[in-house]
Every structure is written in C-alpha cells, then in structure tokens.
Design an enzyme around this catalytic site. Structure first.
Site, PDB file in Angstrom:
ATOM      1  CE  LYS A  66      -3.639   1.154   4.080  1.00 52.93           C
ATOM      2  NZ  LYS A  66      -4.116   2.253   3.220  1.00 52.93           N
TER       3      LYS A  66
ATOM      4  CG  HIS B 227      -2.733   8.279  -1.586  1.00 53.17           C
ATOM      5  ND1 HIS B 227      -3.993   7.794  -1.771  1.00 53.17           N
ATOM      6  CD2 HIS B 227      -2.336   7.849  -0.367  1.00 53.17           C
ATOM      7  CE1 HIS B 227      -4.349   7.085  -0.709  1.00 53.17           C
ATOM      8  NE2 HIS B 227      -3.361   7.110   0.161  1.00 53.17           N
TER       9      HIS B 227
ATOM     10  CG  ASP C  27      -2.865   0.816  -2.814  1.00 53.71           C
ATOM     11  OD1 ASP C  27      -1.672   1.113  -2.590  1.00 53.71           O
ATOM     12  OD2 ASP C  27      -3.776   1.030  -1.996  1.00 53.71           O
ATOM     13  CG  HIS C  28      -2.353   4.611  -3.670  1.00 56.96           C
ATOM     14  ND1 HIS C  28      -1.593   5.163  -2.664  1.00 56.96           N
ATOM     15  CD2 HIS C  28      -3.311   3.888  -3.054  1.00 56.96           C
ATOM     16  CE1 HIS C  28      -2.080   4.806  -1.504  1.00 56.96           C
ATOM     17  NE2 HIS C  28      -3.127   4.010  -1.697  1.00 56.96           N
TER      18      HIS C  28
ATOM     19  CG  ASP D   4      -1.434   4.456   2.408  1.00 60.33           C
ATOM     20  OD1 ASP D   4      -1.331   5.377   1.575  1.00 60.33           O
ATOM     21  OD2 ASP D   4      -2.401   4.320   3.172  1.00 60.33           O
TER      22      ASP D   4
ATOM     23  CG  HIS E 156      -1.724   8.632   4.714  1.00 54.05           C
ATOM     24  ND1 HIS E 156      -1.977   9.546   3.712  1.00 54.05           N
ATOM     25  CD2 HIS E 156      -2.278   7.463   4.308  1.00 54.05           C
ATOM     26  CE1 HIS E 156      -2.643   8.928   2.737  1.00 54.05           C
ATOM     27  NE2 HIS E 156      -2.829   7.665   3.062  1.00 54.05           N
TER      28      HIS E 156
ATOM     29  CG  ASP F 181      -7.083  12.376   1.138  1.00 55.01           C
ATOM     30  OD1 ASP F 181      -6.243  11.470   1.290  1.00 55.01           O
ATOM     31  OD2 ASP F 181      -8.291  12.230   1.415  1.00 55.01           O
TER      32      ASP F 181
ATOM     33  CB  SER G  28      -6.862   2.165  -0.604  1.00 53.73           C
ATOM     34  OG  SER G  28      -5.612   2.374  -0.036  1.00 53.73           O
TER      35      SER G  28
ATOM     36  CG  ASP H 218      -2.251   0.647   0.893  1.00 58.44           C
ATOM     37  OD1 ASP H 218      -2.247   1.868   0.665  1.00 58.44           O
ATOM     38  OD2 ASP H 218      -3.284  -0.063   0.864  1.00 58.44           O
TER      39      ASP H 218
ATOM     40  NE  ARG I  87     -11.409   5.229   0.518  1.00 57.45           N
ATOM     41  CZ  ARG I  87     -10.098   5.111   0.497  1.00 57.45           C
ATOM     42  NH1 ARG I  87      -9.400   5.752  -0.419  1.00 57.45           N
ATOM     43  NH2 ARG I  87      -9.474   4.365   1.367  1.00 57.45           N
TER      44      ARG I  87
HETATM   45  O1  LIG Z   1      -6.569   6.761   4.691  1.00 59.10           O
HETATM   46  C1  LIG Z   1      -7.374   6.933   3.752  1.00 59.10           C
HETATM   47  O2  LIG Z   1      -8.591   6.955   3.897  1.00 59.10           O
HETATM   48  C2  LIG Z   1      -6.831   7.146   2.355  1.00 59.10           C
HETATM   49  C3  LIG Z   1      -6.386   8.565   2.214  1.00 59.10           C
HETATM   50  O3  LIG Z   1      -7.473   9.427   2.349  1.00 59.10           O
HETATM   51  O4  LIG Z   1      -5.767   6.263   2.124  1.00 59.10           O
HETATM   52  P1  LIG Z   1      -5.982   4.877   1.332  1.00 59.10           P
HETATM   53  O5  LIG Z   1      -6.665   5.220   0.052  1.00 59.10           O
HETATM   54  O6  LIG Z   1      -4.593   4.352   1.111  1.00 59.10           O
HETATM   55  O7  LIG Z   1      -6.793   4.001   2.193  1.00 59.10           O
HETATM   56 MN   LIG Z   2      -3.763   2.479  -0.438  1.00 56.73          MN
HETATM   57 MN   LIG Z   3      -3.428   5.998   1.939  1.00 60.12          MN
END
Ligand SMILES: O=C(O)[C@@H](CO)OP(=O)(O)O
Ligand SMILES: [Mn+2]
Ligand SMILES: [Mn+2]
Length: 558
Positions: free
Chosen positions: A360, A500, A470-471, A429, A433, A171, A81, A28, A285
């Site tokens: 995750k 990201h 994934d990114h 990841d 962050h 973000d 993600s 990740d 999301r």
């Molecule tokens: O933590 C999350 O919600 C996102 C970033 O906003 O990260 P990820 O897409 O890697 O889950």
């Molecule tokens: Mn991710």
């Molecule tokens: Mn992330």
C-alpha cells in the site's frame, strides 16, 4: 482549471491555529455497514474505532467513497484505492480512467490518438497483443472496454490478435473467470468469422501473474513475461476455457491461477510476442501495470532476466506514471490530477511523513499525490516503506505490518519533525480480499491496535487526528440480494465477497490540538472523500483553494 491568480500560497484560516501535528490515518478497505456476522469490523474487537464513533455527529461521520463521488462512471461502481486516495489527496473529483476510456471508446477518439496510430503500424504485417485483467470489476479494467477495443482494432486493420488475460476473483466473485473467458471466446469467434486471426494466447491469475505492484515481487511479472512474451509456462492447453476449468478443479482460485499458454496441434504456443508486434496493456489503473510496463518498454532493465526483449510497439491503455512518462505511448490520456493538497502543503512549509508497507506504499504517496512518484520537495517530506511479506496470501499473516506502521508513525509524531504524519493501514482490505472471514476479523483488530498507537502519540504531543478510509471491504464479506440477505450458491454455501463494496466510510477528527469549536458541519450531507483534503488543510491552519471540494468542518462559538 477554474481558479484565477494562481498561487501556491494558502490563506490563513481565520480561527484555526497552525502548528499542530496531524496524524492522517487511512484504513484501507474499512467501510460502514450494519452489524451482522459477515461484517468483520463489527465482529472484531475494535475498541479504538468504536470509541471514535461515539463522537457522531460532531466528530465522526460518514463520507461517500464510491461511484461518482470518486470520479467513477456510475453509482454501481465500488470504490477502490486508486480513486479513493486520488480524491483524498487532490481535494477534487476527477473523471477517472474507467470513465475516460469509456468516453474515448464511445466517441471513437481512441482510434485517432497518437497511441493507436503508433501501434497500428504493426497491423498489416504483425500481431496485436492485448494483455490485461479479464472481468467486469471496473477497478483495473472492464470486459466491455476490451470487447470494444477488439472490435475497433480489427475494423482498423488488425489482422492477427492475441489476448493474454489475467483472471480476477478479487473485484468479482471467485469462479466467475470461466464465464468471462467464455464471453471473450465468443467475441474472438465472431472476429474469426470476419477473417481476423484472433485467439487467446495465455492466461494466469492476477495475483500470481503480471499484476504485482510497488515492486513487491518481480517474480509475479516474470511469470507473466514468460507466458505472454516467451510463450513458456508450466501448463499448456488447447483451450483457455478448459485451462481455467482444469486449474480451478485442481484447487487454484481465480486470483492465483498459475500461468498457462495455449498451444496448437503441434504443441507450439500460439502467441508469443516477437519483433515487429504491437502490445497494449488494457488496464486503465496504474499501480499493477507499472512493473509490466517497465519490462515491456525499458531497454535497460535488470529486475529479472527477460531472455528475449522483442522490438515491439507498446502502448498502455493509459499512461500509468506521469512523472516517469511511462509508458511513453498510450491510447487514452490519464486524468490530469494537479495541485494536490500534498503539493500545496509542502509549498506552505508543512513537513510531511508518509508510511505504509509495500503493498500500500504507493497508495499514500503515488496515488495521494495524483499518480506522481517521488517527492515534491525532499526537504519537507519523508516517505517510509515497510517491506511487505511476499509470496503469501495475507490470510496467513492477517496482522501484516500494522504494528510496524503504527510504530513508525508514532516515532515520527514524537520526533517533532513533522506537521503531518500520514499512513495507510492495509489489513482490512488485503485480508478482506482473501475472502477468509476469520482472518479478516484478526486483521481488523490489528488495524484498530495500530490506530490506537498513533492516537496515543497524538495525545502525547497535543496534536490532531483524522481517521478515515478509502473504500469498503472488510465490513461486508458476503454477496447479498437486493434486500440485503446473503446469497447462497447451488450447494447452499454463502457466496463470499472478496471485492470492495459500495459502502460509505467513516471519518473521525479529534485530539487535544483540535481548536475549540471545531466540529463537522451538517450542511454537506453528501460529502465524500474529496472533501477531506480541504478539511485537513483547515486543521493545518489554512484555507483550502477555492476550487477544492468544501471542507467538512466548521468552527462554532467564535
Ligand atoms: O488489490 C487491488 O488491486 C485492488 C482491488 O482490485 O484493491 P485496492 O484498490 O484496495 O488496492
Ligand atoms: Mn484500498
Ligand atoms: Mn483492495
């Protein structure tokens, strides 16, 4: 849908045998970028990933992981993600939530739908509450969508509106929250001029208030509930801009701002949720909205004491879980991600093991399977969740559960009970962050060690590995100007990038079970994450469905 004579049965691949154990590893937040001190993957000791790279171009390459390659509106949209794992699992590119909401707002269809008509019933007599992430990050929500919805709802008759925002800093740059709140205040001011009683009612940081996921810590959702619904919070302010500035000055960052409520001159909260009100969660999301959606919707609920459960009309921006039908009302229909590779493979007898730690876990299961919770067929699947630490920021624990994930995967591979062992290794990841560069370097090393453990097991059983991501995230920890130079803030400090990135991600294949002659083809230079599913199906010995994005591999010399 584009395919005729539908059948779950996959054709046999002409040259690739079946029966090899495949380890499918998703790192990740692991992108590819030029070596530089802010590239934590480069700085970290990562011998395993480095050795895979030597396979370039036949066994290692880059794939696109952002923008239109993963169904996002523009090439300026970084990967994330949700869209990344959706693409990896589904093998096709679906227009994602961000894009669907844009379209519904642009056409005005959002106001004709069942969800809007449902909440509209409250407009005459009651309050419309909007709850969600306030930024232009585009991962969970977007400010411009909120602004359009505010305008649209008031034009459609909403007379009293209360906004409950979550500050971002994950973000988008930390500290950007103030400007977003100011922008929101200006819009609300415009609405007030038109006679709408529109105000901010509460706030808090996304990682500390409301936006937990995968039931890691219900306390996060409870803090949000208390502020948003009950009107109770440890901090009370007259103005939201003042609130954010003061709490930041006291040492809280945007992601972790404590909850506060806005009170009137009599110290009364201006916007608790009461019987008869409407509530919309404005994030598109799913993962970080599912828990609050349950709290807002479920009559029977015992994850925390809600104290009061007002009779409201609640709608999500999208439906967040198609299997649970949660929430039952929503403004925009979610992407219909059907016929995922996981579902096909189960129908073709592939026994699957999937594992990550809590933060995750849903990525390699729920997102992988097209935003669907649960098993397709429990006889063929086992999903293992390793509990994440909660109540900490991961820079204090940068190794996270990488070792445990590696061990579980290793054991699953050696057990001989599975054909596909799929993991998400979160470190790059989750620690990326936090913006803590030193910790992110430790995180990348830990991720690399977990990969090694899994590759060793694949070596032992004569299997195949597919290692990808994934990114991007950990490969770039600094905001840059157009020429790629780090940007400095007004104090001459570099601006840390917690988000990201737009970078491509690596994919590597190999292992003793890889059939002779299999290598990456060179005629899909623009390949992205959605091309991985067909690739994996091939490695399992099957042809991919005809409407899947093309495979990345070919077999030469046959
Ligand atoms: O933590 C999350 O919600 C996102 C970033 O906003 O990260 P990820 O897409 O890697 O889950
Ligand atoms: Mn991710
Ligand atoms: Mn992330």
């Amino acid at each position: 849908m584009g395919i005729t004579d539908f059948s779950w049965k996959l054709a046999d691949h002409p040259n690739i045998p079946k029966g090899k154990t495949i380890a499918l590893i998703v790192l990740d937040g692991w992108g590819e970028a030029s070596p530089d001190p802010y590239n934590c993957i480069h700085v970290a000791d990562t011998p395993t990933m480095d050795s895979l790279k030597k396979g370039n171009p036949d066994y290692w390459r880059l794939v696109r992981a952002h923008g239109t390659a993963v169904g996002l509106p523009t090439e300026d949209d970084m990967g994330n993600s949700e869209v990344g794992h959706n693409a990896l699992g589904a093998g096709r590119i679906f227009a994602q939530g961000a894009k669907l909401v844009d379209a519904a707002l642009a056409s005005g269809k959002i106001y004709d739908g069942e969800g809007f008509n449902y909440i509209k019933e409250c407009f005459e007599t009651n309050t419309l509450h909007l709850i969600g992430l306030l930024s232009d990050g585009g991962v969970h929500s977007r400010l411009d969508q909120l602004q359009l919805l505010l305008k649209g709802a008031s034009e459609k008759g909403a007379k009293r509106i209360r906004v409950h925002f979550l500050t971002d800093g994950r973000d988008v740059l930390d500290g950007s929250s103030v400007a977003f709140v100011e922008a929101l205040e200006q819009d609300l001011e415009q609405l007030r001029k038109k006679g709408v009683d529109a105000r901010i009612a509460s706030g808090g940081g996304r990682m500390y208030v409301t936006m937990d996921r995968y039931e890691n810590d219900w306390g996060v959702v409870k803090r949000g509930w208390d502020a948003q619904v009950l009107g109770e919070a440890p901090y009370k302010f007259k103005s939201a801009v003042e609130a954010v500035k003061k709490l930041r000055a006291d040492g809280h960052n945007d992601q972790y701002l404590p909850p506060f409520v806005i009170v009137d001159e009599n110290e009364k909260p201006v916007g608790p949720v009461v019987d008869g009100d409407a509530v919309v969660t404005v994030n598109f999301r799913a993962d970080r909205m599912t828990m609050v959606a349950k709290a807002l919707e479920y009559e029977n609920f015992d994850s925390f004491d809600r104290v009061r459960f007002p009779k409201i009309r609640y709608a999500g921006m999208l439906q967040y879980d198609g299997e649970l039908k949660l929430p039952s009302h929503y403004l925009v229909s979610p992407p219909e991600i059907d016929r995922t590779s996981g579902e096909y493979l189960v129908h073709n007898g592939i026994r699957t093991f999937a594992c990550s730690e809590t933060v995750k876990f849903g990525h390699v299961t729920f997102f992988w399977n097209g935003n669907r919770s649960g098993y397709f067929n429990s006889e063929f699947e086992e999903y293992v969740e390793i509990p994440s630490d909660s109540g900490i920021t991961f820079n204090v624990q940068p190794k996270m559960k990488a070792l445990e994930i590696g061990e579980k995967a290793r054991d699953a591979i050696l057990s001989g009970k599975f054909d596909q062992v799929r993991v998400n290794i979160p470190n790059g990841d989750m620690v990326g962050h936090t913006g803590d560069i030193e910790a992110t370097v430790v995180a990348c090393k830990a991720a690399d060690e977990a990969v090694k453990m899994i590759l060793d097991a694949i070596e032992q059983v004569g299997g195949i590995y597919v290692v990808t991501a994934d990114h991007g995230n950990a490969e770039d920890m600094v905001k840059r100007n157009k020429t790629g130079q780090p940007l400095l803030d007004k104090n001459g400090q570099i601006q840390i990038l917690t988000s990201h990135t737009l970078q491509p991600v690596p994919i590597a294949i190999g292992g003793p079970g890889l059939a002779p002659g299999v290598r990456f083809r060179k005629d899909v230079p623009d390949g992205g994450l959605a091309n991985v599913a067909a690739t994996v199906m091939n490695l399992h010995g099957f042809e991919a469905p005809s409407d899947y994005e093309p495979t990345l591999i070919e077999v030469v010399g046959n």
